[in-house]
Scaffold this active site. Structure first.
Site, PDB file in Angstrom:
ATOM      1  N   ALA A 399      26.077  52.305  40.116  1.00 25.85           N
ATOM      2  CA  ALA A 399      25.724  50.954  39.671  1.00 25.85           C
ATOM      3  C   ALA A 399      26.956  50.177  39.239  1.00 25.85           C
ATOM      4  O   ALA A 399      27.051  48.953  39.430  1.00 25.85           O
ATOM      5  CB  ALA A 399      24.730  51.028  38.512  1.00 25.85           C
ATOM      6  N   ASP A 445      62.157  23.233  54.280  1.00 22.83           N
ATOM      7  CA  ASP A 445      63.427  23.111  54.989  1.00 22.83           C
ATOM      8  C   ASP A 445      63.396  21.805  55.783  1.00 22.83           C
ATOM      9  O   ASP A 445      62.348  21.429  56.315  1.00 22.83           O
ATOM     10  CB  ASP A 445      63.604  24.309  55.927  1.00 22.83           C
ATOM     11  CG  ASP A 445      64.746  24.108  56.900  1.00 22.83           C
ATOM     12  OD1 ASP A 445      65.883  23.935  56.431  1.00 22.83           O
ATOM     13  OD2 ASP A 445      64.494  24.121  58.122  1.00 22.83           O
ATOM     14  N   ASP A 752      66.666  30.450  56.530  1.00 23.54           N
ATOM     15  CA  ASP A 752      65.438  30.321  55.739  1.00 23.54           C
ATOM     16  C   ASP A 752      64.752  31.660  55.489  1.00 23.54           C
ATOM     17  O   ASP A 752      63.898  31.770  54.606  1.00 23.54           O
ATOM     18  CB  ASP A 752      64.433  29.395  56.455  1.00 23.54           C
ATOM     19  CG  ASP A 752      64.992  28.012  56.714  1.00 23.54           C
ATOM     20  OD1 ASP A 752      65.576  27.451  55.774  1.00 23.54           O
ATOM     21  OD2 ASP A 752      64.853  27.513  57.834  1.00 23.54           O
ATOM     22  N   ASN A 814      26.122  43.324  39.419  1.00 25.74           N
ATOM     23  CA  ASN A 814      26.466  44.714  39.102  1.00 25.74           C
ATOM     24  C   ASN A 814      26.297  45.011  37.613  1.00 25.74           C
ATOM     25  O   ASN A 814      25.842  46.081  37.220  1.00 25.74           O
ATOM     26  CB  ASN A 814      27.914  45.014  39.518  1.00 25.74           C
ATOM     27  CG  ASN A 814      27.968  45.693  40.868  1.00 25.74           C
ATOM     28  OD1 ASN A 814      27.726  45.053  41.877  1.00 25.74           O
ATOM     29  ND2 ASN A 814      28.252  46.982  40.887  1.00 25.74           N
ATOM     30  N   THR A 845      21.419  43.960  49.490  1.00 25.76           N
ATOM     31  CA  THR A 845      20.851  42.841  48.738  1.00 25.76           C
ATOM     32  C   THR A 845      21.928  41.963  48.118  1.00 25.76           C
ATOM     33  O   THR A 845      21.794  40.740  48.076  1.00 25.76           O
ATOM     34  CB  THR A 845      19.909  43.378  47.645  1.00 25.76           C
ATOM     35  OG1 THR A 845      19.006  44.303  48.216  1.00 25.76           O
ATOM     36  CG2 THR A 845      19.148  42.242  46.998  1.00 25.76           C
TER      37      THR A 845
END
Length: 1004
Positions: A399, A445, A752, A814, A845
């Site tokens: 659970a 840049d 870069d 939960n 569910t």
């Protein structure tokens, strides 16, 4: 990285420093030596460390003065050569001041790696002394017999390819998170109690999550890896006294290379040069080609890479002129290799959601462990059997684990990444999508990202005839059949511009027909000439050049000489620095008439040129002179024609895009290698200063001595950084991150790549970008369309908001399951739900509604809100309290249904079924409440997202299936409910949500 190694010299005396190098211990990839010369000599240790770190195969090195030991870690597949090691140590001890880097000795950060710089040695020495140092004759080149030894000593001229991430690594890293650890723990507990079906279901969920993430990332990797493959190129090299053609990877240090148009194959010190112009934008970000020469440069003038005008760097492009140079570094030891090693040391950042989920995972483990342990202990103390309490504890553990959380996160981001792919936005890692929604600072840049990385003629003047690019249709004239030297300024300028150029017509490599080949500057000039109606090829054929003088460091102009048709005189066409040409001019062409160039007139022209320069334009002046038998313009008074201002144009729509980013609350910073005036002009043109405010800029050459804290203070105020190096970009990004900002970086060049990797989100150009930039980035814009970045951030914000909404929903549901199990078990009322029912709820569910919540379309005003605060936790204290209330109401309804199920007559299966139906009903209806969030359904209305209703229907179907179907009833331990029992259970699932919505109205 440059290396000043010495070749073996059989005729020279023994080295001044005699080394006794004792191998004390060796394992694969690691060796420890004992050197008496290092004992109690800290400076010698620092010098040796600095020198050895320059070797590409060395991963780490440590010299200890207290013991005289030297420990080296290196590539396990590399065979360590003692002789090479000895030479490197000798060099360090002979020149300790060159190789000593205290910061480097104390740190292995990326910043320290760039501090070592032997390029200064090559720049400041004469070409003759460098040739002597490298033991090569500029007239003969290397002997073929030497090449193999040099390749072994200095390494090959091949870059280590960044291998694509293996499929196994891509798949396995999907499981490297606490959520999957929780699921695995839950499966392990089920296995202990014989729940093989449980294990199969949980294992299936884990594998499905991993496969979805793997598939999405693998496809993006494949597309990105397929972009921009570069084939080997031919190089003209002097060997055995004759020039020959070899492939670039066959070059070695000491080779004499002939340079003209094309990509520079290695790091090279020029020994001869003639009008050499080089595009260094892939390395420095500077949009304009720079002139190169072969003369020594004083060390005090060498502040940045751009100042090293007598060096050519691998990967840059020769656009015009010629040169001769000696290779001083190859492969991984070049400047590009150095930047790539900097990339390796840049750390990728976790997304805010990743951190939140990891925190939630850890907290869930701790809380569930404490609750399960407490319930188990309480039950045992009450006299219940160990097996019964173990089963109850496992049910409680199931659970507590939100099994649907990884599924929702992975599926949502995979679908988002798929949507972005349709816009040619390729995303390497799923979590990056959520991070995009949190971006607060966007570092851009300039060259090749904001601009096209190509030149156009923007405006200028010929005599008194001023023009702008938008007015070309006014200047366009009919093509002349005859070449004329009439004195109309624009016609005369067109003729001179067409002649004083190095462009040539070639087959178009990107399509049918032909195109011009040459530097972007010269192609921009030729475009103007053609738009003004002249046929450049005809002009060049009618008036071929018989002599050319290229620009040099002191003579910053180009001259071509032509014999005028049917006339016994020559024409000199001149193009270059307007200041120098004005000083050399005595006449000016004004409305078709030659007039004397007075001092007042000359000053006025200088003012015009400065106005063009202030707009960020590169100004080129044009002049000519005619004379009988003339072969030099020395002491010849020139006729001034005019000037043209050129620019690297912004990509279409960039100004509007920057404005939209500002409206979205995102700070934008432009970084460029260009001069400050050029950078400021582009920054103003694109609106980096916001609503017409003052643009603040900073010369990045002054960042060197600043701390990250000071740089962060600057970055909060400054909109434009000019003259930036790869290190500067990296430090600016790191400084903002240290300040707690979420930073995205865009770029296309090699320079870069370190900042792209270090940023929370690195975004590279796919079409024109370098492979180094693409390999370092998290996101690649396949067609270089920066405009789609706004859409990507919008999607990121939507995903971030929806995922948080979905996660809160899952945690709430939960928590309701935990409370049901905990309260009933602690009160000695048994387990209202068994572990199969809990697993069914969590995997079916809960997941379907949670996924629907995560797929909500973006809110209309999502880009009108400021970015979310990255320091804001996923669950604030108020959110935690709200979760507790929501879960408490849902669990209360389920517990009442469990205890008071009508006509159960002690049949425990009826009670657990009632609890199951009640709890799942509450959770499904809670989807509507979660979608409305704090507004509530009564005031905010029902959600417009149709997926929510579909998901609720499917989730309701799973409940019905678990109650109606005999097979599923047996699987879940459910019992068939009577109509009255079913109504009872449903009612206790509805009232908690109704009460919750009424509470929202009351709170408002």
């Amino acid at each position: 990285m440059m290396k000043a190694k010495r070749l073996p010299d059989t005729e020279s005396a023994a080295p001044a420093i005699s080394l006794e190098l004792h191998l004390a211990h060796v394992t694969p990839g690691r060796s420890r030596f004992q050197l008496d010369v290092l004992y109690r000599d800290e400076e010698a240790c620092e010098a040796v460390e600095g020198r050895l770190r320059m070797e590409s195969f060395v991963h780490a090195v440590k010299a200890r003065p207290e013991t005289g030991s030297l420990v080296i870690e290196y590539n396990r597949n590399h065979k360590l050569q003692t002789e090479l090691l000895r030479r490197c140590i000798e060099e360090a001890l002979e020149n300790p001041d060159v190789y000593r880097f205290k910061e480097l000795a104390a740190s292995t950060t990326a910043q320290a790696l760039l501090e070592q710089d032997l390029q200064l040695v090559y720049c400041s020495q004469s070409a003759a002394s460098i040739l002597k140092e490298l033991r090569v004759d500029s007239k003969k080149g290397l002997a073929t017999s030497e090449v193999k030894d040099r390749r072994q000593l200095y390494g090959s001229n091949e870059m280590e390819e960044t291998r694509p991430t293996s499929h196994w690594v891509l798949f396995s890293r999907q499981f490297n998170n606490s959520q999957n650890l929780l699921l695995a723990g839950s499966a392990g507990l089920s296995l202990l109690t014989g729940g093989l079906f449980d294990v199969a279901m949980i294992g299936g969920v884990i594998l499905m999550n991993g496969y979805i993430g793997y598939l999405s990332e693998a496809r993006a990797d494949e597309v990105i890896s397929s972009i921009g493959h570069i084939d080997p190129q031919d190089v003209r090299v002097l060997r055995d006294g004759a020039y020959c053609t070899i492939l670039d990877h066959q070059l070695v240090v000491g080779d004499i290379v002939n340079l003209s148009h094309g990509v520079v194959p290695a790091d090279i010190r020029l020994i001869e040069s003639k009008g050499l112009m080089v595009d260094e934008s892939p390395l420095t970000g500077e949009s304009m080609p720079v002139s190169k020469h072969h003369h020594p440069i004083d060390r005090d003038q060498l502040r940045t890479i751009s100042d090293r005008r007598n060096l050519l760097f691998r990967g840059t492009i020769v656009t015009s002129g010629q040169g001769l140079g000696v290779v001083i570094a190859t492969g991984q030891n070049t400047e590009i290799g150095r930047v790539r090693r900097l990339v390796d040391h840049a750390e990728q950042q976790e997304s805010p959601l990743q951190k939140d989920l990891e925190d939630i995972g850890r907290q869930t483990i701790l809380i569930s462990s404490a609750i399960c342990g407490g319930v188990f202990l309480l039950g045992v103390l009450r006299g219940r059997s160990l097996s019964q309490m173990l089963q109850s504890s496992i049910s409680l553990a199931v659970a507590a684990v939100p099994e649907g959380l990884p599924t929702i996160g992975t599926t949502t981001m995979a679908l988002g990444v798929s949507n972005l792919k349709r816009r040619n936005i390729l995303v390497r890692r799923l979590s990056v999508l959520e991070t995009l929604g949190s971006v607060e600072v966007l570092c851009l840049d300039k060259t090749g990202t904001l601009t096209m990385n190509e030149m156009i003629a923007e405006e200028g003047y010929f005599g008194n005839e001023y023009w702008h690019r938008s007015q070309f249709h006014e200047l366009k004239k009919k093509k002349s059949k005859e070449i004329t030297t009439d004195l109309l300024p624009s016609r005369k300028w067109s003729l001179i511009a067409a002649l004083c150029t190095d462009v040539e017509r070639i087959k178009n490599p990107d399509g049918p027909g032909q195109c011009w080949s040459g530097s972007s500057t010269e192609k921009a000039i030729i475009e103007v000439v053609e738009l003004m109606g002249l046929d450049v090829e005809s002009i060049q054929k009618e008036l071929p050049r018989f002599k050319v003088s290229y620009r040099t460091e002191s003579r910053q102009y180009m001259v071509t000489y032509h014999n005028l048709r049917n006339q016994d005189r020559n024409l000199a066409a001149v193009k270059g620095n307007p200041e120098q040409l004005l000083d050399m001019s005595a006449w000016v062409l004004d409305q078709g008439v030659l007039r004397e160039l007075t001092d007042e007139w000359r000053q006025g022209l200088r003012d015009h040129n400065r106005e063009l320069a202030k707009k960020g334009l590169r100004v080129l002046g044009f002049a000519f002179v005619e004379g009988q038998g003339m072969t030099s313009i020395q002491d010849q008074p020139l006729v001034w024609l005019g000037a043209v201002g050129l620019m690297d144009p912004p990509r279409e729509g960039m100004g509007e895009l920057i404005e939209r980013f500002h409206r979205a609350g995102i700070k934008t910073i432009m970084m460029t290698g260009d001069q400050t005036d050029t950078a400021k002009a582009v920054g103003r043109a694109l609106g980096f200063n916001g609503n017409g405010g003052k643009l603040k800029s900073f010369d990045a050459r002054d960042l060197k001595d600043l701390s990250l804290e000071a740089i962060a203070d600057l970055a909060e105020e400054v909109q434009v950084f000019s003259r930036v190096s790869p290190t500067d970009k990296l430090r600016i990004v790191q400084a903002l991150q240290k300040r707690g900002r979420i930073v995205a970086m865009t770029g296309d060049g090699i320079n870069d790549s370190p900042a792209l990797k270090a940023a929370h989100v690195g975004i590279a150009m796919g079409f024109q970008g370098t492979s180094a930039a693409r390999e370092s980035a998290d996101i690649v814009l396949k067609d270089d369309n920066l405009d789609v970045l706004y859409y990507a951030i919008e999607q990121g914000r939507s995903v971030r908001s929806n995922l948080r909404k979905s996660i809160r929903y899952l945690l709430g549901t939960n928590l309701s399951e935990i409370l049901v199990m905990f309260v009933a078990t602690a009160a000695g009322r048994g387990s209202p739900l068994n572990h199969m029912q809990l697993l069914w709820i969590n995997l079916l569910t809960d997941v379907l509604p949670g996924l629907a919540l995560a797929l909500d379309p973006p809110a209309d005003d999502v880009m009108e809100q400021p970015p979310a605060d990255p320091s804001e936790p996923l669950l604030s204290n108020f959110a935690k309290l709200r979760l507790l209330v929501e879960a408490g109401l849902m669990s209360a309804g389920s517990l009442v249904a469990y205890e008071q199920a009508p006509r159960s007559q002690g049949d425990r299966a009826v009670n657990t079924t009632a609890a199951f139906v009640s709890l799942t009903t509450s959770q499904i209806l809670h989807t509507l409440s979660a979608s409305a969030d704090s507004r509530g359904l009564i005031r905010g209305g029902f959600p417009r997202n149709k997926r929510i209703y579909g998901a609720m229907g499917l989730a309701g179907g799973t409940i019905a299936m678990g109650v109606v179907s005999p097979w599923f009833r047996r699987l879940l331990g459910n019992e068939r409910l009577s109509p009255k029992q079913l109504r009872w259970s449903l009612a206790h699932g509805v009232w908690p949500i109704m009460l919750l919505e009424l509470m929202k109205v009351g709170r408002r």
